[in-house]
Enzyme design. Structure first.
Site, PDB file in Angstrom:
ATOM      1  N   ILE A 146       0.827  -1.218   0.000  1.00 29.49           N
ATOM      2  CA  ILE A 146       0.000   0.000   0.000  1.00 29.49           C
ATOM      3  C   ILE A 146       0.865   1.274   0.000  1.00 29.49           C
ATOM      4  O   ILE A 146       0.384   2.361  -0.280  1.00 29.49           O
ATOM      5  CB  ILE A 146      -0.979  -0.005   1.207  1.00 29.49           C
ATOM      6  N   ARG A 149       1.791   4.689  -3.755  1.00 33.77           N
ATOM      7  CA  ARG A 149       0.651   5.595  -3.645  1.00 33.77           C
ATOM      8  C   ARG A 149      -0.045   5.905  -4.953  1.00 33.77           C
ATOM      9  O   ARG A 149      -1.069   6.575  -4.968  1.00 33.77           O
ATOM     10  CB  ARG A 149       1.140   6.921  -3.023  1.00 33.77           C
ATOM     11  N   ARG A 173     -14.879  -4.070   8.812  1.00 33.50           N
ATOM     12  CA  ARG A 173     -15.967  -3.463   9.580  1.00 33.50           C
ATOM     13  C   ARG A 173     -17.295  -3.990   9.057  1.00 33.50           C
ATOM     14  O   ARG A 173     -18.248  -4.190   9.789  1.00 33.50           O
ATOM     15  CB  ARG A 173     -15.959  -1.941   9.419  1.00 33.50           C
ATOM     16  N   HIS A 202       3.369   2.874 -16.348  1.00 34.51           N
ATOM     17  CA  HIS A 202       4.563   3.577 -15.870  1.00 34.51           C
ATOM     18  C   HIS A 202       4.766   3.335 -14.369  1.00 34.51           C
ATOM     19  O   HIS A 202       5.852   2.974 -13.916  1.00 34.51           O
ATOM     20  CB  HIS A 202       4.432   5.086 -16.152  1.00 34.51           C
ATOM     21  N   ARG A 258       9.835  -4.143  -6.250  1.00 34.71           N
ATOM     22  CA  ARG A 258       9.329  -5.330  -5.547  1.00 34.71           C
ATOM     23  C   ARG A 258       9.700  -6.658  -6.217  1.00 34.71           C
ATOM     24  O   ARG A 258       9.500  -7.699  -5.606  1.00 34.71           O
ATOM     25  CB  ARG A 258       7.807  -5.226  -5.372  1.00 34.71           C
TER      26      ARG A 258
HETATM   27  C1  LIG Z   1      13.359  -3.024  -0.141  1.00 36.20           C
HETATM   28  C2  LIG Z   1      12.475  -1.963   0.461  1.00 36.20           C
HETATM   29  C3  LIG Z   1      12.619  -1.631   1.800  1.00 36.20           C
HETATM   30  C4  LIG Z   1      11.803  -0.645   2.373  1.00 36.20           C
HETATM   31  N1  LIG Z   1      11.927  -0.333   3.699  1.00 36.20           N
HETATM   32  C5  LIG Z   1      11.136   0.614   4.258  1.00 36.20           C
HETATM   33  C6  LIG Z   1      11.234   0.970   5.651  1.00 36.20           C
HETATM   34  O1  LIG Z   1      12.055   0.435   6.372  1.00 36.20           O
HETATM   35  N2  LIG Z   1      10.399   1.903   6.148  1.00 36.20           N
HETATM   36  C7  LIG Z   1       9.467   2.546   5.357  1.00 36.20           C
HETATM   37  O2  LIG Z   1       8.735   3.397   5.858  1.00 36.20           O
HETATM   38  N3  LIG Z   1       9.350   2.247   4.049  1.00 36.20           N
HETATM   39  C8  LIG Z   1      10.141   1.297   3.477  1.00 36.20           C
HETATM   40  N4  LIG Z   1      10.000   0.994   2.146  1.00 36.20           N
HETATM   41  C9  LIG Z   1       8.982   1.677   1.368  1.00 36.20           C
HETATM   42  C10 LIG Z   1       9.608   2.799   0.509  1.00 36.20           C
HETATM   43  O3  LIG Z   1      10.219   3.792   1.310  1.00 36.20           O
HETATM   44  C11 LIG Z   1       8.538   3.446  -0.391  1.00 36.20           C
HETATM   45  O4  LIG Z   1       7.544   4.020   0.440  1.00 36.20           O
HETATM   46  C12 LIG Z   1       7.875   2.448  -1.292  1.00 36.20           C
HETATM   47  O5  LIG Z   1       8.811   1.645  -1.935  1.00 36.20           O
HETATM   48  C13 LIG Z   1       7.052   3.203  -2.336  1.00 36.20           C
HETATM   49  O6  LIG Z   1       7.951   3.863  -3.188  1.00 36.20           O
HETATM   50  P1  LIG Z   1       7.585   5.210  -3.907  1.00 36.20           P
HETATM   51  O7  LIG Z   1       7.235   6.255  -2.912  1.00 36.20           O
HETATM   52  O8  LIG Z   1       8.705   5.514  -4.854  1.00 36.20           O
HETATM   53  O9  LIG Z   1       6.326   4.727  -4.766  1.00 36.20           O
HETATM   54  P2  LIG Z   1       4.926   5.399  -5.077  1.00 36.20           P
HETATM   55  O10 LIG Z   1       4.189   5.758  -3.841  1.00 36.20           O
HETATM   56  O11 LIG Z   1       4.262   4.454  -6.027  1.00 36.20           O
HETATM   57  O12 LIG Z   1       5.277   6.697  -5.829  1.00 36.20           O
HETATM   58  C14 LIG Z   1       5.857   6.672  -7.145  1.00 36.20           C
HETATM   59  C15 LIG Z   1       6.637   7.936  -7.321  1.00 36.20           C
HETATM   60  O13 LIG Z   1       5.725   9.032  -7.330  1.00 36.20           O
HETATM   61  C16 LIG Z   1       6.290  10.134  -6.649  1.00 36.20           C
HETATM   62  N5  LIG Z   1       5.421  10.458  -5.523  1.00 36.20           N
HETATM   63  C17 LIG Z   1       4.290   9.803  -5.126  1.00 36.20           C
HETATM   64  N6  LIG Z   1       3.732  10.425  -4.084  1.00 36.20           N
HETATM   65  C18 LIG Z   1       4.513  11.471  -3.805  1.00 36.20           C
HETATM   66  C19 LIG Z   1       4.478  12.501  -2.826  1.00 36.20           C
HETATM   67  N7  LIG Z   1       3.499  12.586  -1.926  1.00 36.20           N
HETATM   68  N8  LIG Z   1       5.454  13.406  -2.810  1.00 36.20           N
HETATM   69  C20 LIG Z   1       6.461  13.363  -3.708  1.00 36.20           C
HETATM   70  N9  LIG Z   1       6.565  12.424  -4.669  1.00 36.20           N
HETATM   71  C21 LIG Z   1       5.591  11.498  -4.716  1.00 36.20           C
HETATM   72  C22 LIG Z   1       7.685   9.739  -6.237  1.00 36.20           C
HETATM   73  O14 LIG Z   1       8.584  10.120  -7.268  1.00 36.20           O
HETATM   74  C23 LIG Z   1       7.624   8.236  -6.193  1.00 36.20           C
HETATM   75  O15 LIG Z   1       8.876   7.597  -6.411  1.00 36.20           O
HETATM   76  C24 LIG Z   1      10.815   0.024   1.566  1.00 36.20           C
HETATM   77  C25 LIG Z   1      10.702  -0.311   0.207  1.00 36.20           C
HETATM   78  C26 LIG Z   1      11.515  -1.299  -0.337  1.00 36.20           C
HETATM   79  C27 LIG Z   1      11.340  -1.642  -1.811  1.00 36.20           C
END
Ligand SMILES: Cc1cc2nc3c(=O)[nH]c(=O)nc-3n(C[C@H](O)[C@H](O)[C@H](O)COP(=O)(O)OP(=O)(O)OC[C@H]3O[C@@H](n4cnc5c(N)ncnc54)[C@H](O)[C@@H]3O)c2cc1C
Length: 300
Positions: free
Chosen positions: A103, A106, A116, A202, A211
């Site tokens: 989840i 985003r 619920r 994308h 993942r």
């Molecule tokens: C191996 C691994 C280990 C991890 N360990 C942890 C951990 O220990 N703790 C933890 O909390 N999380 C952890 N995560 C989760 C990680 O930090 C990201 O939250 C998750 O991979 C989603 O990535 P994302 O934000 O790039 O993707 P998405 O949410 O799909 O977003 C895609 C892209 O859209 C942009 N974007 C989306 N929303 C925003 C926004 N609000 N502001 C700015 N740009 C945005 C960014 O460029 C982002 O890269 C881990 C993930 C992986 C793969």
């Protein structure tokens, strides 16, 4: 090029893949679903990518090779919006602790089963005995080597009895009238949940890069790999390009410092008269880009 439109899902070998012991990923829909044949008579959703890209680059190039070249060019240069023209809707069932990681991505649209509104099913993830891992000594976030069978079996028996007991207490709580939204607090995060998950290509590639990677936990990786398998026959050219160019799939992105090291190294190779190897591509533009990069690395 045929003008007949064919449902791309009818040509898809698999629409449903089982994951873990009780989970699955099902491809429910894809946009574009109705697609025209390409010049080779194949029906794939790659066509939506080239169709959108040609709005910006003009019309005219229609052969399979030109389409492939265009998609590969877009991928190499992170021209990502044409990839957003393909959309996927999946039905997925996974343990709650996997859903917690999932989840975090985003950019998808999600609708999940409600604890619920409904009584939750008695379905908990129980790993295979061969897949109980030791805490890794090098990676604080992961497990790698298999733990001894005796420890694994003891752990599995413990989870199994804990989950059965928790579910029994959950139903007892419901039977005395505790609200479903509170009774569920008893249940562990290995409980299975389900959702519909819709995302464009994308952003799906971004999810898959993170993942399907070996750093991702095994239990989410199997779902990501299943999705990749489901989408590959539908967008084969885009998947091939992603595998060739994404830094988490097969490509490498270098820092300036790393470029300097390589430049020094190649200079030395030149002194010994070694030849620069050829690029394995017949695409003119890609070969020209390689020449530019080789120059940057001081290889000519
Ligand atoms: C191996 C691994 C280990 C991890 N360990 C942890 C951990 O220990 N703790 C933890 O909390 N999380 C952890 N995560 C989760 C990680 O930090 C990201 O939250 C998750 O991979 C989603 O990535 P994302 O934000 O790039 O993707 P998405 O949410 O799909 O977003 C895609 C892209 O859209 C942009 N974007 C989306 N929303 C925003 C926004 N609000 N502001 C700015 N740009 C945005 C960014 O460029 C982002 O890269 C881990 C993930 C992986 C793969």
């Amino acid at each position: 090029v045929s003008t007949e439109l064919i449902d791309v899902l009818t040509n898809c070998p698999r629409l449903n893949i089982s994951c873990l012991d009780k989970g699955f990923v099902r491809l429910m829909d894809v946009m574009p679903r109705l697609v025209p044949a390409n010049a080779d008579g194949k029906y794939t959703a790659d066509c939506a990518i080239v169709q959108a890209a040609r709005v910006s680059y003009g019309h005219g190039t229609k052969t399979v090779n030109e389409d492939r070249g265009l998609i590969r060019y877009l991928m190499r240069h992170q021209h990502s919006t044409p990839m957003e023209m393909v959309e996927w809707k999946f039905h997925c069932k996974m343990p709650i602790f996997v859903a917690r990681q999932w989840i975090r991505h985003r950019t998808a649209n999600v609708n999940e089963v409600s604890g619920r509104y409904s009584v939750l099913n008695d379905e908990f993830y129980l790993p295979d005995v061969d897949n109980i891992r030791q805490q890794s000594k090098t990676n604080r976030q992961g497990g790698d080597e298999k733990i001894t069978n005796t420890d694994a079996e003891g752990f599995l028996q413990y989870i199994d009895s804990l989950c059965s007991n928790a579910y029994k207490k959950y139903t007892e709580a419901l039977s005395v009238g505790i609200a479903r939204e509170q009774a569920r607090m008893i249940l562990p995060v290995s409980l299975y949940t389900e959702w519909y998950w819709k995302i464009d290509l994308h952003n799906l590639f971004h999810f898959l890069a993170l993942r399907c990677d070996s750093h991702a936990q095994y239990e989410i990786r199997v779902f990501a790999e299943a999705m990749l398998e489901l989408i590959t026959p539908i967008v084969p050219v885009a998947v091939e390009a992603w595998n060739d160019y994404h830094p988490m799939r097969g490509a490498v992105k270098l820092t300036r410092l790393e470029v300097e090291v390589l430049r020094d190294f190649f200079k030395k190779l030149d002194w010994y008269g070694l030849e620069k190897p050829d690029l394995n591509s017949d695409n003119k533009r890609e070969r020209a880009e390689w020449e530019e990069k080789a120059k940057l690395l001081g290889w000519m």
